[in-house]
Design an enzyme around this catalytic site. Structure first.
Site, PDB file in Angstrom:
ATOM      1  N   HIS A  41       3.319   4.991   0.080  1.00 40.64           N
ATOM      2  CA  HIS A  41       3.782   5.643  -1.146  1.00 40.64           C
ATOM      3  C   HIS A  41       4.981   4.876  -1.699  1.00 40.64           C
ATOM      4  CE1 HIS A  41       5.481   8.657  -3.839  1.00 40.64           C
ATOM      5  NE2 HIS A  41       4.295   9.257  -3.825  1.00 40.64           N
ATOM      6  N   GLU A  79       0.077   3.755  -8.305  1.00 41.83           N
ATOM      7  CA  GLU A  79       1.304   4.416  -8.762  1.00 41.83           C
ATOM      8  C   GLU A  79       2.186   3.397  -9.479  1.00 41.83           C
ATOM      9  OE1 GLU A  79       3.160   7.257  -5.613  1.00 41.83           O
ATOM     10  OE2 GLU A  79       2.777   5.331  -4.671  1.00 41.83           O
TER      11      GLU A  79
END
Length: 241
Positions: free
Chosen positions: A84, A157
């Site tokens: 992430h 992302e």
């Protein structure tokens, strides 16, 4: 890193109670480690799956404060996030370390969601594709990593579009999703056609439909909007438009 036990219980319960009217969409929640027990208790037997926000790439050992795949399995986690953007850019996780997590989770039967993406500085320097290619290559070039990709997920992302007030247009997001799929095609065309690629750049109810209409965007990795059950479920409905 939000909420407390009461908040987690209420949020998960509301999502569960109102999720039946969303056919054809897989719903997965990723509570902090300490609330995974609540997910296991409240969601067991429902259509909703759950996973962890992180994992350490070892079965056991002297890794104080870390969580192993076997611990996640005891709480019936189906998924785990690896790489992430906040783990990479705040906590300094390298592509190699992320790859270790990806392989460790996949070998033990938990589906890893590999997060990739560029910072604003990297985008302004026209390095988007170079950065993402590097984040993918350590796994795609590995026979072990490529095997695990058969049952894995990718999430794009754009770091510059997360909590900054900036947003990627559906066309900008699609361009990168297409690039990711083409990168996978180089190594396995069949895998590229079926791999699920999520978009995770500040998805909201006001932009979700346009994003999900793009041909290579298969779903969303929802951040802040997931803290509101109603908005989270409204976004999920738009995924099935």
């Amino acid at each position: 890193m939000y909420g407390n036990k009461s908040f987690a219980r209420d949020l998960l319960s509301e999502i569960k109670q109102n999720s039946d009217g969303i056919p054809g969409v897989e719903l997965v929640v990723f509570p902090p480690f300490v609330f995974l027990g609540e997910a296991n208790h409240l969601l067991k037997g429902s259509k909703i799956k759950w996973g962890a926000q992180n994992v350490y790439p070892a079965i056991e050992g002297a890794y104080t404060g870390e969580i192993s795949v076997s611990m996640l399995q005891e709480l019936h986690c189906d998924y785990v996030l690896v790489g992430h953007s906040e783990r990479r850019h705040i906590l300094g996780e390298s592509n190699e370390f992320v790859a270790e997590k990806f392989i460790c989770a996949g070998k033990k039967g938990i589906t890893p969601i590999l997060c990739v993406g560029e910072t604003q500085k990297q985008r302004e320097a026209n390095l988007t594709f170079e950065v993402i290619k590097e984040q993918l290559s350590s796994l795609l070039r590995s026979e072990e990593g490529l095997t695990i990709f058969q049952n894995a997920v990718i999430a794009y992302e754009p770091v510059w579009a997360i909590g900054t007030g900036l947003t990627a247009t559906p066309e900008q997001a699609q361009e990168v999703h297409d690039f990711i799929r083409q990168e996978v095609t180089i190594f396995d065309k069949t895998l590229a056609e079926k791999v699920c690629i999520l978009y995770g750049g500040s998805v909201k109810t006001n932009n979700a439909a346009a994003l999900f209409s793009m041909p290579d965007i298969d779903g969303g990795l929802i951040g802040g909007a997931s803290l509101n059950a109603k908005e989270f479920l409204e976004i999920a409905k738009l995924c099935n438009c």
